[in-house]
Design a protein around this motif. Sequence first.
Motif, PDB file in Angstrom:
ATOM      1  N   GLU A  70       0.849  -1.184   0.000  1.00 53.64           N
ATOM      2  CA  GLU A  70       0.000   0.000   0.000  1.00 53.64           C
ATOM      3  C   GLU A  70       0.890   1.241   0.000  1.00 53.64           C
ATOM      4  O   GLU A  70       1.777   1.374   0.834  1.00 53.64           O
ATOM      5  CB  GLU A  70      -0.910   0.008   1.215  1.00 53.64           C
ATOM      6  N   VAL A  71       0.647   2.115  -0.954  1.00 54.71           N
ATOM      7  CA  VAL A  71       1.447   3.327  -1.102  1.00 54.71           C
ATOM      8  C   VAL A  71       0.493   4.509  -1.211  1.00 54.71           C
ATOM      9  O   VAL A  71      -0.409   4.510  -2.051  1.00 54.71           O
ATOM     10  CB  VAL A  71       2.338   3.253  -2.364  1.00 54.71           C
ATOM     11  N   ARG A  72       0.690   5.498  -0.370  1.00 58.20           N
ATOM     12  CA  ARG A  72      -0.107   6.724  -0.439  1.00 58.20           C
ATOM     13  C   ARG A  72       0.561   7.686  -1.396  1.00 58.20           C
ATOM     14  O   ARG A  72       1.744   7.993  -1.259  1.00 58.20           O
ATOM     15  CB  ARG A  72      -0.228   7.352   0.942  1.00 58.20           C
ATOM     16  N   LEU A  73      -0.227   8.153  -2.345  1.00 57.38           N
ATOM     17  CA  LEU A  73       0.283   9.060  -3.364  1.00 57.38           C
ATOM     18  C   LEU A  73      -0.606  10.300  -3.406  1.00 57.38           C
ATOM     19  O   LEU A  73      -1.812  10.176  -3.615  1.00 57.38           O
ATOM     20  CB  LEU A  73       0.266   8.376  -4.739  1.00 57.38           C
ATOM     21  N   PRO A  74      -0.032  11.478  -3.200  1.00 55.66           N
ATOM     22  CA  PRO A  74      -0.853  12.687  -3.233  1.00 55.66           C
ATOM     23  C   PRO A  74      -1.491  12.871  -4.614  1.00 55.66           C
ATOM     24  O   PRO A  74      -0.814  12.852  -5.625  1.00 55.66           O
ATOM     25  CB  PRO A  74       0.132  13.818  -2.941  1.00 55.66           C
ATOM     26  N   GLY A  75      -2.806  12.967  -4.625  1.00 55.62           N
ATOM     27  CA  GLY A  75      -3.524  13.228  -5.867  1.00 55.62           C
ATOM     28  C   GLY A  75      -3.764  12.014  -6.750  1.00 55.62           C
ATOM     29  O   GLY A  75      -4.394  12.127  -7.793  1.00 55.62           O
ATOM     30  N   GLU A  76      -3.242  10.850  -6.370  1.00 51.39           N
ATOM     31  CA  GLU A  76      -3.408   9.655  -7.190  1.00 51.39           C
ATOM     32  C   GLU A  76      -3.671   8.439  -6.309  1.00 51.39           C
ATOM     33  O   GLU A  76      -3.290   8.406  -5.145  1.00 51.39           O
ATOM     34  CB  GLU A  76      -2.162   9.396  -8.040  1.00 51.39           C
ATOM     35  N   LEU A  77      -4.325   7.441  -6.883  1.00 52.12           N
ATOM     36  CA  LEU A  77      -4.550   6.162  -6.223  1.00 52.12           C
ATOM     37  C   LEU A  77      -3.756   5.098  -6.952  1.00 52.12           C
ATOM     38  O   LEU A  77      -3.735   5.077  -8.183  1.00 52.12           O
ATOM     39  CB  LEU A  77      -6.034   5.786  -6.259  1.00 52.12           C
ATOM     40  N   LEU A  78      -3.107   4.228  -6.215  1.00 50.66           N
ATOM     41  CA  LEU A  78      -2.373   3.119  -6.809  1.00 50.66           C
ATOM     42  C   LEU A  78      -3.369   2.029  -7.178  1.00 50.66           C
ATOM     43  O   LEU A  78      -3.982   1.415  -6.315  1.00 50.66           O
ATOM     44  CB  LEU A  78      -1.326   2.586  -5.821  1.00 50.66           C
ATOM     45  N   ALA A  79      -3.567   1.816  -8.482  1.00 49.13           N
ATOM     46  CA  ALA A  79      -4.547   0.838  -8.958  1.00 49.13           C
ATOM     47  C   ALA A  79      -3.923  -0.537  -9.173  1.00 49.13           C
ATOM     48  O   ALA A  79      -4.596  -1.550  -9.013  1.00 49.13           O
ATOM     49  CB  ALA A  79      -5.176   1.333 -10.260  1.00 49.13           C
ATOM     50  N   ASP A  80      -2.650  -0.585  -9.538  1.00 41.87           N
ATOM     51  CA  ASP A  80      -1.996  -1.863  -9.806  1.00 41.87           C
ATOM     52  C   ASP A  80      -0.490  -1.705  -9.607  1.00 41.87           C
ATOM     53  O   ASP A  80       0.077  -0.672  -9.945  1.00 41.87           O
ATOM     54  CB  ASP A  80      -2.294  -2.320 -11.240  1.00 41.87           C
ATOM     55  N   LEU A  81       0.119  -2.737  -9.060  1.00 44.27           N
ATOM     56  CA  LEU A  81       1.565  -2.782  -8.851  1.00 44.27           C
ATOM     57  C   LEU A  81       1.991  -4.222  -9.057  1.00 44.27           C
ATOM     58  O   LEU A  81       1.486  -5.115  -8.373  1.00 44.27           O
ATOM     59  CB  LEU A  81       1.912  -2.315  -7.430  1.00 44.27           C
ATOM     60  N   SER A  82       2.884  -4.461 -10.018  1.00 43.04           N
ATOM     61  CA  SER A  82       3.264  -5.842 -10.312  1.00 43.04           C
ATOM     62  C   SER A  82       4.681  -5.946 -10.858  1.00 43.04           C
ATOM     63  O   SER A  82       5.226  -4.996 -11.417  1.00 43.04           O
ATOM     64  CB  SER A  82       2.284  -6.467 -11.304  1.00 43.04           C
ATOM     65  N   LEU A 100       0.218   1.238 -12.086  1.00 50.54           N
ATOM     66  CA  LEU A 100      -0.792   2.073 -12.719  1.00 50.54           C
ATOM     67  C   LEU A 100      -1.443   2.924 -11.632  1.00 50.54           C
ATOM     68  O   LEU A 100      -1.867   2.383 -10.604  1.00 50.54           O
ATOM     69  CB  LEU A 100      -1.847   1.203 -13.402  1.00 50.54           C
ATOM     70  N   THR A 101      -1.458   4.218 -11.833  1.00 52.92           N
ATOM     71  CA  THR A 101      -2.098   5.113 -10.885  1.00 52.92           C
ATOM     72  C   THR A 101      -3.248   5.852 -11.576  1.00 52.92           C
ATOM     73  O   THR A 101      -3.220   6.063 -12.782  1.00 52.92           O
ATOM     74  CB  THR A 101      -1.115   6.127 -10.280  1.00 52.92           C
ATOM     75  N   VAL A 102      -4.244   6.193 -10.784  1.00 58.66           N
ATOM     76  CA  VAL A 102      -5.429   6.907 -11.265  1.00 58.66           C
ATOM     77  C   VAL A 102      -5.525   8.219 -10.516  1.00 58.66           C
ATOM     78  O   VAL A 102      -5.391   8.240  -9.282  1.00 58.66           O
ATOM     79  CB  VAL A 102      -6.700   6.062 -11.036  1.00 58.66           C
ATOM     80  N   GLU A 103      -5.735   9.292 -11.250  1.00 57.13           N
ATOM     81  CA  GLU A 103      -5.860  10.604 -10.608  1.00 57.13           C
ATOM     82  C   GLU A 103      -7.147  10.657  -9.794  1.00 57.13           C
ATOM     83  O   GLU A 103      -8.191  10.180 -10.227  1.00 57.13           O
ATOM     84  CB  GLU A 103      -5.871  11.714 -11.659  1.00 57.13           C
TER      85      GLU A 103
END
Length: 105
Positions: A70-82, A100-103
Amino acid sequence: MMRGPGATLLLARALAASAARDGLDLAVEEQGSTPWHSATFSGHRHALIVTATPAGAAASAWLETIGSLEVRLPGELLADLSVVQENERGGLCQARIEALTVERA
């Protein structure tokens, strides 16, 4: 306008911290991102090439778990990490990691 480090750098930092908790040293060899858009979302595709030491069972086990990181990203959500590629040689474990991040709206 976003302030502070970008999502790719924050991902790299989170990966390094996660690897360290598992007793690994992680070097980020390459990193980058490109924008992407769908009909309903916008975001970024991120790619990182990392080298974990020491190679072996610990590095492989760590790579198997990063999809749940789990990674917190300002302004974006982490949708996929592989992990899309993993190679071991000379005591090093090199991997290509994509995210893949989503705004956020």
